[in-house]
Design a protein around this motif. Structure first.
Motif, PDB file in Angstrom:
ATOM      1  N   PRO A 107       0.833  -1.208   0.000  1.00 51.00           N
ATOM      2  CA  PRO A 107       0.000   0.000   0.000  1.00 51.00           C
ATOM      3  C   PRO A 107       0.862   1.249   0.000  1.00 51.00           C
ATOM      4  N   LEU A 108       0.297   2.348  -0.472  1.00 52.55           N
ATOM      5  CA  LEU A 108       0.975   3.635  -0.381  1.00 52.55           C
ATOM      6  C   LEU A 108      -0.055   4.692  -0.024  1.00 52.55           C
ATOM      7  N   THR A 109       0.383   5.718   0.690  1.00 55.99           N
ATOM      8  CA  THR A 109      -0.507   6.781   1.158  1.00 55.99           C
ATOM      9  C   THR A 109      -0.372   7.999   0.263  1.00 55.99           C
ATOM     10  N   LEU A 110      -1.499   8.457  -0.288  1.00 56.46           N
ATOM     11  CA  LEU A 110      -1.553   9.689  -1.066  1.00 56.46           C
ATOM     12  C   LEU A 110      -1.996  10.811  -0.138  1.00 56.46           C
ATOM     13  N   GLU A 111      -1.305  11.957  -0.184  1.00 61.56           N
ATOM     14  CA  GLU A 111      -1.635  13.090   0.671  1.00 61.56           C
ATOM     15  C   GLU A 111      -1.997  14.299  -0.190  1.00 61.56           C
TER      16      GLU A 111
END
Length: 250
Positions: free
Chosen positions: A48-52
């Motif tokens: 997973p990766l977090t988009l901000e």
């Protein structure tokens, strides 16, 4: 970019707030000095990766809609991962190629000013480079609207290949029907060396007399005859001597 829209629930919440605030004087249109979309990377497939999404220096933001679009074959929204400003109402509406995030204040709550941030998680599905776009719609307390856009690039790498685990070597199972072969001796056994008996005293061979031996004493028969003849001869000599001695006396 698709035109901004608000889900029905968010629109209802916004409408209620605007009715309460309708008597207030009109404010300047909601605004932000900059919209930034940040995507970390690279990331491996399956991670997973977090988009901000950052909204800098906002003014009079009573609600917003963030329409995030990406390649649905490369990325997927992680359910219930979205976050927004504290307080108010938040919702996320997943779509095949993106997700829409909504935040709204409620009732007489004041509009937001300053830096705002929202985050969401996506999962990497395929290796390659994928572009993520966000269309931002800001709604002011008086219902005025402004829009902004931003983009980011996500780099997805192939999943690492785990080192193969060597399989244990199975011991061969002996076949009960086949006897184990007897190993051949490495050297032929030596034949035993015969040992000669130690030499002893040599006895003179006994020559049996011609007449054989007496059954009881073992004295040869011929020897007994000689002894008897000698005794007779001695007796005759003795008798002759006695006769001569008597004749000389006369």
């Amino acid at each position: 970019m698709r035109p901004p829209r608000l889900p029905a629930l968010a629109a209802g919440a916004l409408g209620t707030g605007l009715l309460v605030l309708g008597a207030t004087p009109a404010l300047a249109a909601p605004a932000t000095s900059e919209v930034t979309l940040t995507a970390p990377g690279p990331v491996a497939v399956g991670e997973p990766l977090t988009l901000e999404i950052d909204l800098a220096d906002t003014v009079d933001v009573y609600a917003y809609e963030l329409a995030v679009a990406f390649d649905g074959a490369a990325l997927a929204y992680v359910a219930e991962s979205a976050t927004g400003p504290a307080g108010g109402f938040d919702a996320a509406e997943p779509e095949p190629a993106g997700v829409t995030l909504v935040h709204s204040r409620l009732g007489t709550s004041p509009a937001l000013d300053g830096d705002l941030a929202a985050t969401l998680e996506v999962s990497a599905l395929a290796a390659g480079t994928s572009t993520v776009d966000v269309a931002v719609t800001l709604v002011g307390a008086d219902g005025s609207v402004s829009t902004e856009t931003a983009s980011a690039v996500v780099e997805v790498t192939a999943a690492p290949t785990p080192d193969p685990t060597p399989e244990p070597t199975a011991e061969p199972t002996p076949d009960p029907t086949t006897p184990d072969p007897t190993p051949a001796p490495t050297t032929a056994p030596s034949a035993p060396t015969p040992t000669s008996p130690a030499p002893g005293p040599t006895a003179a061979p006994v020559v049996p007399p011609a007449g054989g031996s007496l059954p009881s004493t073992g004295v040869p028969v011929a020897g007994a005859g000689l002894l008897a003849a000698a005794a007779v001869a001695l007796g005759a000599l003795g008798a002759r001597g006695a006769h001569l001695r008597k004749a000389g006396a006369r």
